[in-house]
Design a protein around this motif. Structure first.
Motif, short mmCIF file in Angstrom:
data_model
loop_
_atom_site.label_atom_id
_atom_site.label_comp_id
_atom_site.label_asym_id
_atom_site.label_seq_id
_atom_site.Cartn_x
_atom_site.Cartn_y
_atom_site.Cartn_z
N ASN A 1 -43.14 -12.82 -14.98
CA ASN A 1 -43.90 -14.06 -14.82
C ASN A 1 -43.02 -15.19 -14.26
O ASN A 1 -43.09 -16.33 -14.69
CB ASN A 1 -44.54 -14.48 -16.14
CG ASN A 1 -45.52 -13.45 -16.64
OD1 ASN A 1 -46.25 -12.84 -15.86
ND2 ASN A 1 -45.53 -13.22 -17.94
N ASP B 1 -49.39 -9.74 -17.08
CA ASP B 1 -48.01 -10.08 -16.74
C ASP B 1 -47.66 -9.59 -15.35
O ASP B 1 -48.14 -8.54 -14.91
CB ASP B 1 -47.03 -9.45 -17.75
CG ASP B 1 -46.95 -10.22 -19.06
OD1 ASP B 1 -47.45 -11.36 -19.12
OD2 ASP B 1 -46.40 -9.67 -20.03
N ARG B 2 -46.80 -10.35 -14.68
CA ARG B 2 -46.35 -9.99 -13.33
C ARG B 2 -44.85 -9.69 -13.37
O ARG B 2 -44.08 -10.49 -13.89
CB ARG B 2 -46.66 -11.11 -12.35
CG ARG B 2 -48.17 -11.39 -12.24
CD ARG B 2 -48.50 -12.44 -11.22
NE ARG B 2 -48.20 -12.06 -9.86
CZ ARG B 2 -48.96 -11.27 -9.09
NH1 ARG B 2 -50.05 -10.75 -9.59
NH2 ARG B 2 -48.62 -11.00 -7.86
#
Length: 138
Positions: free
Chosen positions: A110, A124-125
């Motif tokens: 993130n 979530d990234r």
């Protein structure tokens, strides 16, 4: 008289055998039912940006997933921004954990650098080198 005792012994042995089989089957069914009750939610990661051959690929996090430039990794990308063993995704009881494996260019979760193992949540990234991934719950 001896014939009658032998016959009764055979009947008792058969009854014991059937009781043993009944309890064995019942225990087996209980184990199967128990595993269904404790089914953990499986997370996935989908590559949303990266090499064209991998974009859109989804990986189930039901086993350890290694990311890096070395050929033995599960997500293997020949990218100069990735270390040989860059990051690890590990499934846990109720999700997954992301760890940076001491990579040169770091791993972002993130947008923030991963310095210690981080628990992942849906949405979530993750960024590692030129790869961008999104975490989802299956």
């Amino acid at each position: 008289m001896i014939d009658l005792l032998l016959f009764a012994g055979r009947i008792a042995l058969l009854v014991l055998l059937y009781l043993f089989l009944l309890f064995a089957i019942k225990s087996g069914i209980g184990l199967v039912k128990g595993s269904r009750k404790s089914k953990q939610s499986v997370y996935t990661v989908t590559i949303v940006e990266g090499p064209p051959t991998l974009e859109g690929t989804t990986f189930n996090l039901n086993a350890i997933l290694l990311i890096g430039r070395a050929p033995g990794n599960d997500i293997h990308v020949n990218d100069e921004l990735l270390s040989g063993s860059h990051a690890r995704l590990t499934p846990v009881q109720d999700g997954a954990v992301l760890e940076d494996l001491g990579s040169t260019n770091g791993t972002l979760l993130n947008g923030m650098p991963v310095r210690t193992p981080q628990t992942l949540r849906p949405g979530d990234r993750i960024e590692a080198g030129s790869i961008k991934m999104v975490v989802e719950r299956q």
